[in-house]
Design an enzyme around this catalytic site. Structure first.
Site: not given
Ligand code: GLN
Length: 304
Positions: A64, A67, A189, A240, A258
């Site tokens: 993430s 992003k 994505y 988050y 993650v």
């Molecule tokens: N690729 C992961 C997902 O879409 C990214 C989530 C994350 O890093 N928090 O679940």
């Protein structure tokens, strides 16, 4: 003069001594294979002096954290129009929750939760001729590093088990907030999330967020107002439903993934990245958060 090197060495030692390292993101099977004993930290200051400790040159899946980079590219392509399709409020929900999407008619709360990032991915798929190649080129160009690449095994692995992301994309589509095919957008994505980078490479890339939108070679990628907005989003939404806790403990804008990475930064001063693959219950790196709390407490450097 702050002894950054001394602080990083002490943080690395403390991390290695920590018994409870958290849990890997096993919902993406490929990420469950990573050794939980890894720990790395790298810091670059505004004069481009580098400090590091532990496995700071080992590459991992940035997930993430990507992003922030996809949002940056979307903003550089279509500017403020991005905000017609995604909001800028913290969600207070886990990264993969769908309930607010239903309540708020398909407008994701912010671009750093999964549904928001999927809308940004849709924008890039519409805008770019070769989305995966062009996005990778954008990131390589910012970092001035052509060795940065997607980890295709991780992308494939997530595609096989990304049921919640398929649900989110379908929900977005049903509300008319996804212009391209669900499969095409999610393929993009999953690739952006699979970007593989080290702590050192992450700080080189995120240098522009401490340097008013200019990369290490002083080329302009974002305007000053765009950087202000992205940094604000990292502070309020980067972790988050643990964004409040991160601001409370660390006091810096930042973004987690993650894969166990965290990038955090103090504008005009420094950018730091940590990697420890074990996650806490909210999906953020357990030891990474502890490390950054130590860094800002010991150096007394935070935005507050
Ligand atoms: N690729 C992961 C997902 O879409 C990214 C989530 C994350 O890093 N928090 O679940």
């Amino acid at each position: 003069m702050i002894d950054f090197q001394g602080v990083l060495v002490a943080i690395n030692e403390a991390a290695n001594n920590e018994k409870e390292k958290g849990k890997s993101a096993d919902y993406i099977p490929e990420l469950a294979k990573v050794d939980l004993n890894n720990f790395g930290i790298h810091l670059i200051d505004i004069q481009q002096k580098n400090f590091s400790a532990g496995n700071s040159d080992e590459r991992f899946s940035i997930q993430s954290i990507s992003k922030v980079l996809s949002l940056s590219m979307a903003l550089s392509l279509i500017g403020e129009n991005v905000w017609e399709r995604v909001d800028v409020e913290p969600s207070g929900d886990p990264f993969n929750h769908l309930s607010l999407l239903e309540l708020e008619n398909g407008i994701p709360r912010n671009p750093l939760i999964n549904p928001g990032a999927i809308v940004i991915a849709d924008i890039l798929v519409s805008q770019l001729k070769n989305p995966k190649e062009d996005f990778l080129a954008f990131v390589r160009n910012i970092a001035n590093d052509d060795t940065i690449a997607y980890d295709l095994d991780v992308a494939k692995s997530e595609k096989r088990t990304g049921f919640r992301n398929f649900a989110a994309a379908n929900l977005l589509k049903s509300y008319g907030n996804l212009n391209n095919d669900v499969d095409v957008v999610l393929d993009f994505y999953f690739h952006q999330c699979s970007l593989s980078m080290s702590c050192a490479q992450l700080t080189s890339t995120f240098f522009l967020f401490i340097n008013h939108g200019k990369c290490k070679r002083n080329n302009i990628f974002l305007t000053k107002p765009q950087v202000k907005r992205i940094n604000a989003l990292m502070l309020t939404c980067g972790f988050y439903d643990e964004s409040g806790e991160f601001a409370f403990e660390v006091g810096l804008p930042g973004k987690s993934g993650v894969g166990g990475g965290i990038v955090a930064l103090l504008p005009n001063k420094f950018c730091v990245a940590t990697w420890s693959p074990g996650l806490n219950k909210k999906g953020n790196s357990k030891l990474g958060m502890l490390a950054l709390e130590k860094l800002t407490t010991e150096t007394e450097l935070s935005i507050f």
